[in-house]
Scaffold this motif. Sequence first.
Motif, mmCIF file in Angstrom:
data_model
loop_
_atom_site.group_PDB
_atom_site.id
_atom_site.type_symbol
_atom_site.label_atom_id
_atom_site.label_comp_id
_atom_site.label_asym_id
_atom_site.label_seq_id
_atom_site.Cartn_x
_atom_site.Cartn_y
_atom_site.Cartn_z
ATOM 1 N N GLU A 37 0.821 -1.197 0.000
ATOM 2 C CA GLU A 37 0.000 0.000 0.000
ATOM 3 C C GLU A 37 0.861 1.255 0.000
ATOM 4 O O GLU A 37 2.054 1.197 0.293
ATOM 5 C CB GLU A 37 -0.893 0.041 1.250
ATOM 6 C CG GLU A 37 -1.676 -1.211 1.512
ATOM 7 C CD GLU A 37 -2.142 -1.286 2.943
ATOM 8 O OE1 GLU A 37 -2.556 -0.247 3.492
ATOM 9 O OE2 GLU A 37 -2.067 -2.374 3.534
ATOM 10 N N GLN A 38 0.214 2.379 -0.270
ATOM 11 C CA GLN A 38 0.877 3.674 -0.184
ATOM 12 C C GLN A 38 0.001 4.637 0.593
ATOM 13 O O GLN A 38 -1.207 4.714 0.361
ATOM 14 C CB GLN A 38 1.161 4.231 -1.583
ATOM 15 C CG GLN A 38 2.204 3.450 -2.356
ATOM 16 C CD GLN A 38 2.538 4.105 -3.684
ATOM 17 O OE1 GLN A 38 1.677 4.606 -4.380
ATOM 18 N NE2 GLN A 38 3.821 4.109 -4.021
ATOM 19 N N TYR A 39 0.629 5.355 1.529
ATOM 20 C CA TYR A 39 -0.064 6.401 2.267
ATOM 21 C C TYR A 39 0.090 7.734 1.539
ATOM 22 O O TYR A 39 1.140 8.030 0.970
ATOM 23 C CB TYR A 39 0.525 6.572 3.668
ATOM 24 C CG TYR A 39 0.250 5.462 4.642
ATOM 25 C CD1 TYR A 39 -0.656 4.438 4.362
ATOM 26 C CD2 TYR A 39 0.882 5.436 5.874
ATOM 27 C CE1 TYR A 39 -0.905 3.435 5.278
ATOM 28 C CE2 TYR A 39 0.642 4.444 6.801
ATOM 29 C CZ TYR A 39 -0.242 3.439 6.501
ATOM 30 O OH TYR A 39 -0.487 2.444 7.407
ATOM 31 N N ALA A 40 -0.972 8.535 1.593
ATOM 32 C CA ALA A 40 -0.938 9.872 1.004
ATOM 33 C C ALA A 40 -1.869 10.779 1.790
ATOM 34 O O ALA A 40 -2.637 10.325 2.649
ATOM 35 C CB ALA A 40 -1.357 9.826 -0.470
ATOM 36 N N THR A 160 -4.409 5.089 3.314
ATOM 37 C CA THR A 160 -4.047 4.344 2.115
ATOM 38 C C THR A 160 -4.820 4.870 0.907
ATOM 39 O O THR A 160 -6.023 5.137 0.995
ATOM 40 C CB THR A 160 -4.358 2.845 2.296
ATOM 41 O OG1 THR A 160 -3.598 2.344 3.393
ATOM 42 C CG2 THR A 160 -4.007 2.055 1.050
ATOM 43 N N VAL A 161 -4.137 5.013 -0.204
ATOM 44 C CA VAL A 161 -4.780 5.463 -1.439
ATOM 45 C C VAL A 161 -5.735 4.370 -1.917
ATOM 46 O O VAL A 161 -5.326 3.233 -2.175
ATOM 47 C CB VAL A 161 -3.725 5.759 -2.529
ATOM 48 C CG1 VAL A 161 -4.400 6.137 -3.841
ATOM 49 C CG2 VAL A 161 -2.781 6.859 -2.063
ATOM 50 N N GLU A 173 0.664 13.091 -3.802
ATOM 51 C CA GLU A 173 1.710 12.113 -4.046
ATOM 52 C C GLU A 173 1.944 11.333 -2.757
ATOM 53 O O GLU A 173 1.829 11.874 -1.655
ATOM 54 C CB GLU A 173 3.003 12.811 -4.480
ATOM 55 C CG GLU A 173 2.892 13.551 -5.800
ATOM 56 C CD GLU A 173 2.636 12.631 -6.975
ATOM 57 O OE1 GLU A 173 3.178 11.498 -6.959
ATOM 58 O OE2 GLU A 173 1.888 13.024 -7.882
ATOM 59 N N SER A 174 2.258 10.051 -2.870
ATOM 60 C CA SER A 174 2.447 9.229 -1.674
ATOM 61 C C SER A 174 3.738 9.617 -0.949
ATOM 62 O O SER A 174 4.666 10.164 -1.546
ATOM 63 C CB SER A 174 2.488 7.749 -2.040
ATOM 64 O OG SER A 174 3.638 7.467 -2.819
ATOM 65 N N TYR A 175 3.752 9.337 0.342
ATOM 66 C CA TYR A 175 4.934 9.643 1.152
ATOM 67 C C TYR A 175 5.416 8.452 1.964
ATOM 68 O O TYR A 175 6.492 8.518 2.575
ATOM 69 C CB TYR A 175 4.645 10.819 2.092
ATOM 70 C CG TYR A 175 3.578 10.541 3.139
ATOM 71 C CD1 TYR A 175 3.923 10.061 4.393
ATOM 72 C CD2 TYR A 175 2.234 10.748 2.852
ATOM 73 C CE1 TYR A 175 2.949 9.794 5.343
ATOM 74 C CE2 TYR A 175 1.260 10.488 3.799
ATOM 75 C CZ TYR A 175 1.620 10.015 5.045
ATOM 76 O OH TYR A 175 0.649 9.749 5.982
ATOM 77 N N ASP A 177 5.361 3.894 2.147
ATOM 78 C CA ASP A 177 4.951 2.561 1.704
ATOM 79 C C ASP A 177 4.562 1.739 2.927
ATOM 80 O O ASP A 177 5.329 1.662 3.902
ATOM 81 C CB ASP A 177 6.084 1.866 0.953
ATOM 82 C CG ASP A 177 6.399 2.553 -0.365
ATOM 83 O OD1 ASP A 177 5.479 3.128 -0.974
ATOM 84 O OD2 ASP A 177 7.577 2.525 -0.781
#
Length: 279
Positions: A37-40, A160-161, A173-175, A177
């Motif tokens: 996942e990616q946090y944004a 999470t996106v 933009e993600s910051y 992982d």
Amino acid sequence: MKKTMAMMLVFLMAATMLAGCGGKRTVKVIDIELTDEQYALGVDKTQPELLASVNEFTKEIKENGTLDEICDHYFGDGTPVAVASAELDESKDQLVVATNAAFEPFEYMEGDSYYGIDMEIAAKLAEYLDKELVILNMEFDAVCLSVGQQKCDVAMAGLTVREDRMEYVDFSESYYDASQKLIVPSDNKEFDDCKDAAAVEAVLNGKNGAMKIGVQNGTTGQFYAEGDADWGFDGFGSEVIGYRNGSLAVQDLLNNNIDYVIIDSAPAACITEAINELQ
């Protein structure tokens, strides 16, 4: 690493209940990433200029080492920095951030101060925008909704996106992982031979739904356990029990009310560390 008073009280209560039953239990994290996942940041869709500024800011803190320094406050030898929230005042130029401060190490509270990776990022963002920072603490399920209703400018909650959340916010933009991980009692041996997510899932699927999994409401852990077609999660056909936060889920695990907990990897590490220190 700092622990929130609320979390400590929850764990202390759990430890007391277990001691009264004649035994002390500990928990462990199965060190296998179950998701990718990616946090944004979730930004108000009616403020495209804010989204552009947030993306510029995110790129800057990733490139100049500020993000690494903040993360070191929680994952390394650094010291967490307290973040204060101003009172909401529509007559002032403020950045209003929606969060759920029960997700250490990304957001949590000690007294009236906020701590966590997201909260320190929020403070830097407000400074970057030359605005006064206001933090509104709420249930996780309300974080994106509050931004979608223009009650807040930005959502920051280890977010999470996800496609469905884009109905309410525009993602930056993600910051960071992230991933989901499994928490089990320390004496559990079921996953000792597992080498990857597929092996963990095979064990869980082998239960044929005869298990209870604890999750935090509205998080990826819930979607993963229940199944989510948009993410390609099949789920396990088991009973999934939602909690306000991961700490309460682990408490129920220790009380033998559920079999497993699935939450984000960084909070999983914080929770297991905190509760095991009390044993």
